[in-house]
Design a protein around this motif. Structure first.
Motif, PDB file in Angstrom:
ATOM      1  N   GLU A   1       0.816  -1.215   0.000  1.00 50.43           N
ATOM      2  CA  GLU A   1       0.000   0.000   0.000  1.00 50.43           C
ATOM      3  C   GLU A   1       0.851   1.266   0.000  1.00 50.43           C
ATOM      4  OE1 GLU A   1      -2.534  -0.375   3.369  1.00 50.43           O
ATOM      5  OE2 GLU A   1      -3.708  -2.038   2.533  1.00 50.43           O
ATOM      6  N   GLU A   2       1.954   1.260   0.690  1.00 52.76           N
ATOM      7  CA  GLU A   2       2.771   2.470   0.827  1.00 52.76           C
ATOM      8  C   GLU A   2       3.822   2.615  -0.268  1.00 52.76           C
ATOM      9  OE1 GLU A   2       2.171   4.839   2.797  1.00 52.76           O
ATOM     10  OE2 GLU A   2       0.670   3.892   4.087  1.00 52.76           O
ATOM     11  N   GLY A   3       4.345   1.469  -0.767  1.00 54.06           N
ATOM     12  CA  GLY A   3       5.383   1.542  -1.794  1.00 54.06           C
ATOM     13  C   GLY A   3       6.664   2.164  -1.306  1.00 54.06           C
ATOM     14  N   SER A   4       6.912   2.099   0.005  1.00 52.72           N
ATOM     15  CA  SER A   4       8.097   2.719   0.601  1.00 52.72           C
ATOM     16  C   SER A   4       8.398   2.043   1.926  1.00 52.72           C
ATOM     17  CB  SER A   4       7.847   4.217   0.823  1.00 52.72           C
ATOM     18  OG  SER A   4       8.785   4.770   1.723  1.00 52.72           O
ATOM     19  N   VAL A   5       9.663   1.691   2.129  1.00 55.23           N
ATOM     20  CA  VAL A   5      10.076   1.089   3.401  1.00 55.23           C
ATOM     21  C   VAL A   5       9.927   2.099   4.526  1.00 55.23           C
ATOM     22  CG1 VAL A   5      12.044   0.169   4.695  1.00 55.23           C
ATOM     23  CG2 VAL A   5      11.638  -0.590   2.349  1.00 55.23           C
ATOM     24  N   THR A   6      10.287   3.346   4.257  1.00 54.28           N
ATOM     25  CA  THR A   6      10.215   4.385   5.281  1.00 54.28           C
ATOM     26  C   THR A   6       8.777   4.618   5.736  1.00 54.28           C
ATOM     27  OG1 THR A   6      12.167   5.483   4.389  1.00 54.28           O
ATOM     28  CG2 THR A   6      10.737   6.798   5.812  1.00 54.28           C
ATOM     29  N   ARG A   7       7.887   4.812   4.784  1.00 51.98           N
ATOM     30  CA  ARG A   7       6.492   5.072   5.154  1.00 51.98           C
ATOM     31  C   ARG A   7       5.849   3.836   5.803  1.00 51.98           C
ATOM     32  NH1 ARG A   7       6.459   7.632   0.049  1.00 51.98           N
ATOM     33  NH2 ARG A   7       5.346   5.866  -0.895  1.00 51.98           N
ATOM     34  N   ALA A   8       6.223   2.641   5.339  1.00 48.31           N
ATOM     35  CA  ALA A   8       5.694   1.427   5.945  1.00 48.31           C
ATOM     36  C   ALA A   8       6.153   1.308   7.391  1.00 48.31           C
ATOM     37  CB  ALA A   8       6.129   0.204   5.142  1.00 48.31           C
ATOM     38  N   ALA A   9       7.433   1.654   7.654  1.00 48.99           N
ATOM     39  CA  ALA A   9       7.970   1.610   9.021  1.00 48.99           C
ATOM     40  C   ALA A   9       7.218   2.586   9.920  1.00 48.99           C
ATOM     41  CB  ALA A   9       9.456   1.927   9.005  1.00 48.99           C
ATOM     42  N   GLU A  10       6.960   3.789   9.408  1.00 53.25           N
ATOM     43  CA  GLU A  10       6.234   4.789  10.200  1.00 53.25           C
ATOM     44  C   GLU A  10       4.825   4.309  10.528  1.00 53.25           C
ATOM     45  OE1 GLU A  10       6.374   8.248   7.779  1.00 53.25           O
ATOM     46  OE2 GLU A  10       8.474   8.748   8.276  1.00 53.25           O
ATOM     47  N   ARG A  11       4.191   3.710   9.554  1.00 49.96           N
ATOM     48  CA  ARG A  11       2.818   3.257   9.761  1.00 49.96           C
ATOM     49  C   ARG A  11       2.741   2.106  10.751  1.00 49.96           C
ATOM     50  NH1 ARG A  11      -1.074   1.602   4.694  1.00 49.96           N
ATOM     51  NH2 ARG A  11      -2.537   0.290   5.865  1.00 49.96           N
TER      52      ARG A  11
ATOM     53  N   HIS B   1       4.940   1.697  13.132  1.00 51.33           N
ATOM     54  CA  HIS B   1       5.576   2.186  14.358  1.00 51.33           C
ATOM     55  C   HIS B   1       6.831   1.382  14.714  1.00 51.33           C
ATOM     56  CE1 HIS B   1       2.000   4.645  14.935  1.00 51.33           C
ATOM     57  NE2 HIS B   1       1.245   3.557  14.851  1.00 51.33           N
ATOM     58  N   ILE B   2       7.640   1.112  13.689  1.00 49.97           N
ATOM     59  CA  ILE B   2       8.931   0.459  13.907  1.00 49.97           C
ATOM     60  C   ILE B   2      10.004   1.274  13.188  1.00 49.97           C
ATOM     61  CG2 ILE B   2       7.913  -1.842  14.155  1.00 49.97           C
ATOM     62  CD1 ILE B   2       8.755  -2.442  11.282  1.00 49.97           C
ATOM     63  N   THR B   3      11.265   0.940  13.438  1.00 47.00           N
ATOM     64  CA  THR B   3      12.356   1.676  12.803  1.00 47.00           C
ATOM     65  C   THR B   3      12.522   1.230  11.351  1.00 47.00           C
ATOM     66  OG1 THR B   3      14.041   0.073  13.449  1.00 47.00           O
ATOM     67  CG2 THR B   3      13.543   1.853  15.015  1.00 47.00           C
ATOM     68  N   GLN B   4      13.200   2.054  10.572  1.00 44.68           N
ATOM     69  CA  GLN B   4      13.431   1.696   9.179  1.00 44.68           C
ATOM     70  C   GLN B   4      14.312   0.450   9.050  1.00 44.68           C
ATOM     71  OE1 GLN B   4      14.415   4.945   6.587  1.00 44.68           O
ATOM     72  NE2 GLN B   4      15.210   3.609   4.982  1.00 44.68           N
ATOM     73  N   PRO B   5      15.398   0.322   9.858  1.00 43.95           N
ATOM     74  CA  PRO B   5      16.195  -0.910   9.780  1.00 43.95           C
ATOM     75  C   PRO B   5      15.373  -2.162  10.099  1.00 43.95           C
ATOM     76  CG  PRO B   5      17.451   0.785  10.904  1.00 43.95           C
ATOM     77  CD  PRO B   5      16.061   1.319  10.736  1.00 43.95           C
ATOM     78  N   ALA B   6      14.445  -2.048  11.071  1.00 42.55           N
ATOM     79  CA  ALA B   6      13.587  -3.190  11.410  1.00 42.55           C
ATOM     80  C   ALA B   6      12.649  -3.528  10.240  1.00 42.55           C
ATOM     81  CB  ALA B   6      12.769  -2.886  12.665  1.00 42.55           C
ATOM     82  N   MET B   7      12.199  -2.498   9.567  1.00 40.88           N
ATOM     83  CA  MET B   7      11.325  -2.734   8.404  1.00 40.88           C
ATOM     84  C   MET B   7      12.111  -3.397   7.277  1.00 40.88           C
ATOM     85  SD  MET B   7       8.091  -2.187   7.592  1.00 40.88           S
ATOM     86  CE  MET B   7       7.840  -3.632   6.553  1.00 40.88           C
ATOM     87  N   SER B   8      13.359  -2.997   7.113  1.00 36.98           N
ATOM     88  CA  SER B   8      14.203  -3.606   6.080  1.00 36.98           C
ATOM     89  C   SER B   8      14.447  -5.083   6.386  1.00 36.98           C
ATOM     90  CB  SER B   8      15.539  -2.858   5.988  1.00 36.98           C
ATOM     91  OG  SER B   8      15.342  -1.519   5.561  1.00 36.98           O
ATOM     92  N   LYS B   9      14.653  -5.414   7.661  1.00 31.02           N
ATOM     93  CA  LYS B   9      14.826  -6.818   8.060  1.00 31.02           C
ATOM     94  C   LYS B   9      13.542  -7.609   7.790  1.00 31.02           C
ATOM     95  CE  LYS B   9      18.326  -6.102  11.671  1.00 31.02           C
ATOM     96  NZ  LYS B   9      18.629  -6.248  13.122  1.00 31.02           N
ATOM     97  N   THR B  10      12.396  -6.970   8.047  1.00 29.28           N
ATOM     98  CA  THR B  10      11.118  -7.634   7.776  1.00 29.28           C
ATOM     99  C   THR B  10      10.970  -7.930   6.293  1.00 29.28           C
ATOM    100  OG1 THR B  10      10.047  -6.573   9.673  1.00 29.28           O
ATOM    101  CG2 THR B  10       8.607  -7.377   7.914  1.00 29.28           C
TER     102      THR B  10
END
Length: 319
Positions: free
Chosen positions: A22-32, A34-43
């Protein structure tokens, strides 16, 4: 093995994938989430390992889904919604429902059945999806397997494992074009009725032996009509009536709330034809009897049918 692959699936990973789509972005997905960007990248890396696919490619415009992700995006929202309903303790909420229901009907009643139903559902269940299909020979098997959720049929009796909810009853008459030679007759004789060719609208298992009701009644008194054209499409039959001297068995509810708008009128059958009242029922398999979503929709269908299908009489004769 499939079971080993299933063990690797984490619902939180699926939720994260949906947010990434839905977001098309790791940064925006992380914000949504409520996790850090590195954690979103690991996910995202876990997701790639799980599905054995890159899932996205990075561009200046953001994350571009791979064909695999595009396929997943078609099924993932419904899957997550079903999982939510599976564990939710709340009752069915039509306003938030994204459920998909498949309903089979005879084409002859499709217009009168579905249009009022969808109109009534739109304000209260705008995200619900109704898929119509034509009533076929295998409708009982399709109900049992889950290919269908409901069918509307001219019957109130069902075999074991199925349930019928009465919907509506209606009278039937002899339909013809408004300027037909018989349209000026307050009562049609049997000789007149059999003199003209007929159109028959057929649907699967319309009677026990698949012969039309009127044909059975005629056979009982040693009579037979000439069926010039048979179809499963009511609109085709109506067009033929408008442009020929053919007659047809029908009821005004099976064509439109106002048959005259199609240039069609209805007259009573000859007295010798004691046509039974048409009894319609909503049929479902027992597997759906305890489903809150199915029960809610069934209530809406019964209400809609009562308001729009119930007891449409033969039009009175007008000079």
């Amino acid at each position: 093995m499939a079971s080993n692959r299933l063990n690797q699936i984490d619902i939180k990973l699926l939720q994260a994938l949906q947010v990434l789509i839905e977001e098309g972005s790791v940064t925006r997905a992380a914000e949504r989430l409520h996790i850090t960007q590195p954690a979103m990248s690991k996910t995202l890396q876990k997701l790639r390992d799980t599905f054995n696919d890159p899932l996205f490619t990075r561009t200046g415009q953001g994350l571009i889904p791979t064909p695999k992700t595009q396929q997943l995006s078609l099924r993932l929202p419904e899957l997550l919604h079903q999982l939510y309903e599976l564990v939710s303790e709340e009752g069915f909420n039509p306003a938030e429902s994204r459920d998909r229901f498949r309903i089979a009907t005879a084409e002859m009643i499709s217009f009168t059945f579905f249009s009022p139903l969808v109109q009534s559902l739109f304000p209260i269940a705008p995200n619900m999806q109704i898929i119509e299909s034509t009533l076929g020979e295998s409708y009982l098997e399709d109900l049992a397997s889950g290919k269908l959720d409901f069918t509307v049929h001219l019957t109130t009796s069902c075999p074991d494992g199925f349930h019928a909810t009465p919907l509506a009853s209606a009278t039937a008459g002899c339909m013809m074009r408004e300027d037909h030679p018989l349209s000026g007759s307050p009562q049609i004789s049997m000789e007149e009725y059999l003199h003209y060719p007929h159109v028959r609208v057929y649907f699967s298992r319309m009677t026990l032996n698949d012969v039309g009701f009127v044909d059975q009644l005629l056979a009982n008194i040693g009579k037979r009509r000439h069926i010039m054209f048979e179809t499963t499409h009511a609109n085709t039959a109506i067009d033929i009536l408008r442009n020929t001297d053919c007659l047809m068995v029908g009821s005004s509810f099976s064509t439109t709330p106002d048959p005259a708008s199609f240039g069609i009128c209805e007259r009573p059958f000859p007295p010798e034809i004691d046509f039974p009242e048409l009894q319609f029922a909503l049929i479902q398999h027992e597997r759906t009897l305890n489903s809150p979503a199915h029960n809610w929709l069934k209530q809406q269908i019964v209400k809609s049918a009562t308001n729009h299908m119930l007891r449409t009489p033969v039009q009175p004769f007008k000079n």
